[in-house]
Design an enzyme around this catalytic site. Structure first.
Site, PDB file in Angstrom:
ATOM      1  N   SER A  47      42.663  46.114  33.397  1.00  0.00           N
ATOM      2  CA  SER A  47      41.975  45.026  32.686  1.00  0.00           C
ATOM      3  C   SER A  47      40.524  45.027  33.155  1.00  0.00           C
ATOM      4  O   SER A  47      40.092  44.156  33.887  1.00  0.00           O
ATOM      5  CB  SER A  47      42.653  43.685  32.956  1.00  0.00           C
ATOM      6  OG  SER A  47      42.486  43.260  34.282  1.00  0.00           O
ATOM      7  N   HIS A 151      49.208  44.077  33.315  1.00  0.00           N
ATOM      8  CA  HIS A 151      49.864  44.789  34.420  1.00  0.00           C
ATOM      9  C   HIS A 151      51.382  44.808  34.279  1.00  0.00           C
ATOM     10  O   HIS A 151      52.082  45.345  35.121  1.00  0.00           O
ATOM     11  CB  HIS A 151      49.515  44.154  35.765  1.00  0.00           C
ATOM     12  CG  HIS A 151      48.063  44.260  36.114  1.00  0.00           C
ATOM     13  ND1 HIS A 151      47.497  43.595  37.172  1.00  0.00           N
ATOM     14  CD2 HIS A 151      47.054  44.967  35.528  1.00  0.00           C
ATOM     15  CE1 HIS A 151      46.201  43.894  37.237  1.00  0.00           C
ATOM     16  NE2 HIS A 151      45.911  44.701  36.240  1.00  0.00           N
ATOM     17  N   GLU A 161      48.024  37.514  37.095  1.00  0.00           N
ATOM     18  CA  GLU A 161      48.459  37.549  38.499  1.00  0.00           C
ATOM     19  C   GLU A 161      48.680  36.157  39.054  1.00  0.00           C
ATOM     20  O   GLU A 161      47.803  35.300  38.976  1.00  0.00           O
ATOM     21  CB  GLU A 161      47.396  38.260  39.361  1.00  0.00           C
ATOM     22  CG  GLU A 161      47.174  39.699  38.954  1.00  0.00           C
ATOM     23  CD  GLU A 161      45.916  40.310  39.574  1.00  0.00           C
ATOM     24  OE1 GLU A 161      45.567  39.950  40.719  1.00  0.00           O
ATOM     25  OE2 GLU A 161      45.299  41.147  38.904  1.00  0.00           O
ATOM     26  N   GLU A 204      51.118  46.212  40.216  1.00  0.00           N
ATOM     27  CA  GLU A 204      50.679  45.973  41.600  1.00  0.00           C
ATOM     28  C   GLU A 204      51.831  45.617  42.529  1.00  0.00           C
ATOM     29  O   GLU A 204      51.610  45.134  43.637  1.00  0.00           O
ATOM     30  CB  GLU A 204      49.617  44.860  41.625  1.00  0.00           C
ATOM     31  CG  GLU A 204      48.348  45.253  40.893  1.00  0.00           C
ATOM     32  CD  GLU A 204      47.252  44.203  40.972  1.00  0.00           C
ATOM     33  OE1 GLU A 204      47.479  43.122  41.557  1.00  0.00           O
ATOM     34  OE2 GLU A 204      46.166  44.468  40.432  1.00  0.00           O
ATOM     35  N   ASP A 240      45.033  34.812  39.058  1.00  0.00           N
ATOM     36  CA  ASP A 240      44.012  35.571  38.317  1.00  0.00           C
ATOM     37  C   ASP A 240      44.449  35.546  36.864  1.00  0.00           C
ATOM     38  O   ASP A 240      45.420  36.209  36.482  1.00  0.00           O
ATOM     39  CB  ASP A 240      43.909  37.018  38.826  1.00  0.00           C
ATOM     40  CG  ASP A 240      42.856  37.818  38.053  1.00  0.00           C
ATOM     41  OD1 ASP A 240      42.237  37.253  37.118  1.00  0.00           O
ATOM     42  OD2 ASP A 240      42.659  39.001  38.374  1.00  0.00           O
ATOM     43  N   GLU A 285      40.873  33.012  39.506  1.00  0.00           N
ATOM     44  CA  GLU A 285      39.968  34.105  39.131  1.00  0.00           C
ATOM     45  C   GLU A 285      39.959  34.256  37.607  1.00  0.00           C
ATOM     46  O   GLU A 285      40.996  34.109  36.964  1.00  0.00           O
ATOM     47  CB  GLU A 285      40.486  35.383  39.806  1.00  0.00           C
ATOM     48  CG  GLU A 285      39.686  36.640  39.547  1.00  0.00           C
ATOM     49  CD  GLU A 285      40.288  37.814  40.322  1.00  0.00           C
ATOM     50  OE1 GLU A 285      40.824  37.618  41.439  1.00  0.00           O
ATOM     51  OE2 GLU A 285      40.248  38.946  39.797  1.00  0.00           O
ATOM     52  N   ASP A 312      35.412  37.902  38.206  1.00  0.00           N
ATOM     53  CA  ASP A 312      35.661  39.341  38.369  1.00  0.00           C
ATOM     54  C   ASP A 312      34.986  40.057  37.199  1.00  0.00           C
ATOM     55  O   ASP A 312      33.880  40.599  37.328  1.00  0.00           O
ATOM     56  CB  ASP A 312      37.183  39.564  38.424  1.00  0.00           C
ATOM     57  CG  ASP A 312      37.595  41.026  38.377  1.00  0.00           C
ATOM     58  OD1 ASP A 312      36.726  41.909  38.477  1.00  0.00           O
ATOM     59  OD2 ASP A 312      38.805  41.307  38.236  1.00  0.00           O
ATOM     60  N   LYS A 337      34.581  44.952  43.730  1.00  0.00           N
ATOM     61  CA  LYS A 337      35.341  46.195  43.557  1.00  0.00           C
ATOM     62  C   LYS A 337      34.350  47.358  43.566  1.00  0.00           C
ATOM     63  O   LYS A 337      33.560  47.497  42.620  1.00  0.00           O
ATOM     64  CB  LYS A 337      36.081  46.180  42.212  1.00  0.00           C
ATOM     65  CG  LYS A 337      37.198  45.152  42.114  1.00  0.00           C
ATOM     66  CD  LYS A 337      37.723  45.052  40.685  1.00  0.00           C
ATOM     67  CE  LYS A 337      38.979  44.202  40.596  1.00  0.00           C
ATOM     68  NZ  LYS A 337      39.308  43.834  39.190  1.00  0.00           N
ATOM     69  N   HIS A 365      41.217  45.517  45.616  1.00  0.00           N
ATOM     70  CA  HIS A 365      41.821  46.745  45.083  1.00  0.00           C
ATOM     71  C   HIS A 365      41.722  46.751  43.553  1.00  0.00           C
ATOM     72  O   HIS A 365      41.171  45.815  42.965  1.00  0.00           O
ATOM     73  CB  HIS A 365      43.293  46.827  45.513  1.00  0.00           C
ATOM     74  CG  HIS A 365      44.172  45.767  44.876  1.00  0.00           C
ATOM     75  ND1 HIS A 365      45.541  45.796  44.913  1.00  0.00           N
ATOM     76  CD2 HIS A 365      43.859  44.630  44.185  1.00  0.00           C
ATOM     77  CE1 HIS A 365      46.046  44.759  44.283  1.00  0.00           C
ATOM     78  NE2 HIS A 365      45.043  44.037  43.836  1.00  0.00           N
ATOM     79  N   LYS A 388      41.792  41.133  48.462  1.00  0.00           N
ATOM     80  CA  LYS A 388      42.843  41.060  47.449  1.00  0.00           C
ATOM     81  C   LYS A 388      43.422  42.455  47.296  1.00  0.00           C
ATOM     82  O   LYS A 388      42.734  43.365  46.822  1.00  0.00           O
ATOM     83  CB  LYS A 388      42.213  40.590  46.130  1.00  0.00           C
ATOM     84  CG  LYS A 388      43.199  40.320  45.026  1.00  0.00           C
ATOM     85  CD  LYS A 388      42.444  39.961  43.760  1.00  0.00           C
ATOM     86  CE  LYS A 388      43.357  39.546  42.649  1.00  0.00           C
ATOM     87  NZ  LYS A 388      42.807  39.934  41.334  1.00  0.00           N
TER      88      LYS A 388
HETATM   89  P1  PGA Z   1      42.375  45.827  37.093  1.00  0.00           P
HETATM   90  O1  PGA Z   1      42.550  44.279  37.316  1.00  0.00           O
HETATM   91  O2  PGA Z   1      43.584  46.191  36.283  1.00  0.00           O
HETATM   92  O3  PGA Z   1      41.114  45.945  36.292  1.00  0.00           O
HETATM   93  O4  PGA Z   1      42.314  46.517  38.397  1.00  0.00           O
HETATM   94  C1  PGA Z   1      42.652  43.656  38.518  1.00  0.00           C
HETATM   95  C2  PGA Z   1      41.987  42.334  38.390  1.00  0.00           C
HETATM   96  O5  PGA Z   1      41.721  41.875  37.251  1.00  0.00           O
HETATM   97  O6  PGA Z   1      41.648  41.733  39.394  1.00  0.00           O
HETATM   98 ZN    ZN Z   2      40.697  40.056  38.211  1.00  0.00          ZN
END
Ligand code: PGA
Ligand code: ZN
Length: 420
Positions: A47, A151, A161, A204, A240, A285, A312, A337, A365, A388
């Protein structure tokens, strides 16, 4: 020079989703003429923020490997302990603002591997090499225990999340095990509530049950209470939302599949405010989509005293986006990140700018990870209050177990960071 780059090599390895990613090995000659090797791998998101740097050049990982072969001679002989210069060179060699020629995953893996090799050449752990000789702190692990959105799949919640923060932990090792206990507890609770629960997990390693968005929050809050009582370590729930994934820009609504409802931006804001209040959320988040600075600011103004409102996708570890956030008072926390921005130096600049403006930096991560442990060192070196990085699964525990090792290494000097 006591740390001269002598070799640079890249290979294609697996990430936790079974997709290819890049791993880089950098050789650095130390003061005694011996070569030290630093190794780093890049993760990948599902995402992603719209404004992240490009992860791989057109042609994917194979093309990235070719590019590393081309630029390796240019980096040879450079001082690896001059990280700013190395990262500037990576930008020059790429030549685009979004790193689309080399790929941000290529540059970040090189950048981190250079730092790791330079630390070895100076016979220091990475956290000490980057953090200096002063007092360092250990971060609180922010852990994903129920997964949905991009996810997971099927009937999992739309919210990406459901997280926990062991705010009462006195040691990083206790914090890590407390999160694992919440994860285990939720597995038991889901199995008891629904005999057909398959113990399926998201990308995750969080549980991904067939449950509605608020139902999952009820389980989360109950598990936090139970584990707080059992361990004496206070654990708080967090989310999140990854709201950009839910947002339909044409219709200007957030679409929730589970409950088959849509919420306009005002309703979304009210929904989040209600969840924060009802479930006493410690941290939320991406509650709104990545362009809604005003909505973020309204939320932060209303509940920022009691809850971290973290950006984020809206900030993408990018200082110009963070400046926009600061101007509009959009948040009080930020996800960091390294592969969103492509080099260690750029990542550090984001952390510093955020911190100076009272945004809590949360090193993070990605959903697609490798067993690379570097972010644990960054969190300690940069005294980030939170990291995180999931709760279970090999690629998640690589970071968590590294925190435990760092804590042991710090010995009497080990301190948890303040959560502000
Ligand atoms: P990602 O998402 O799938 O882009 O790693 C993690 C997040 O949104 O924190
Ligand atoms: Zn996020």
């Amino acid at each position: 020079m006591t740390a001269v780059i002598s070799s640079l090599k890249a290979r294609k390895i697996l990430d936790s989703r079974g997709n290819p990613t890049i791993e880089v090995v950098v050789g650095v000659r130390d003061a005694r003429g011996e070569v030290c090797y630093g190794r780093a791998a890049a993760p990948s998101g599902a995402s992603k923020g719209k404004l992240e740097v490009v992860d791989f050049p057109a042609g994917g990982v194979d093309k990235a490997l070719e590019k590393v072969g081309e630029i390796a001679p240019r980096l040879s002989g450079i001082d690896a302990s001059d990280q700013a210069r190395v990262d500037e060179m990576l930008h020059e060699l790429d030549g685009t603002p979004n790193l689309s020629v080399l790929g941000g995953n290529t540059t970040v893996a090189i950048s981190l591997a250079v730092a790791k090799a330079a630390a070895l050449a100076k016979q220091m752990p990475l956290y000490r090499y980057l953090g200096g000789s002063g007092d360092l702190t250990l971060p609180y692990p922010l852990g994903n225990v129920i997964g949905g959105g991009k996810h997971a799949g099927g009937y999992a919640p739309d919210i990406q999340e459901y997280l926990v923060v062991p705010v009462g932990a006195r040691r990083a090792s206790d914090a890590v095990f407390t999160n694992a206990q919440v994860h285990r507890k939720l597995g038991q609770m889901f199995s008891e509530a629904n005999p057909s629960f398959t113990r399926g997990k998201s990308d995750e390693g969080a549980w991904s049950p067939n449950i509605c968005n608020e139902g999952a929050l009820e389980f989360l809050a109950e598990a936090c209470e139970k584990v707080s009582a059992e361990t004496g370590v206070e654990v708080r729930p967090a989310l999140d939302v990854a709201a950009s994934s839910l947002y339909d820009a044409e219709r200007k609504v957030y679409a929730y599949k589970r409950e088959a409802v849509t919420r306009d931006p005002g309703e979304q804001l009210e929904f989040i405010l209600d969840l924060i209040e009802r479930f006493k959320l410690f941290y939320v988040e991406d509650p709104l989509h990545e362009e809604d600075f005003e909505g973020f600011a309204e939320l932060t103004r209303k509940v920022g005293k009691d809850c971290f409102i973290c950006g984020d996708d809206i900030f993408v570890t990018n200082v110009s986006r963070i400046r926009m956030g600061i101007r509009s008072k959009a948040a009080n926390a930020i996800i960091i990140k390294p592969n969103q921005i492509g080099t260690l130096t750029d990542t550090f600049k984001a952390v510093e700018l955020a911190r100076r403006n009272k945004y809590m930096p949360v090193i993070s991560h990605r959903s697609g990870e490798t067993t690379d442990e570097t972010i644990a060192h960054l969190a300690v070196a940069w005294r980030c209050p939170m990291i995180k990085t999931g709760v279970v699964g090999g690629e998640r525990i690589a970071k968590l177990n590294e925190l435990i090792r760092i804590e042991e290494d710090l010995g009497d000097r080990a301190r948890m960071s303040g959560l502000r």
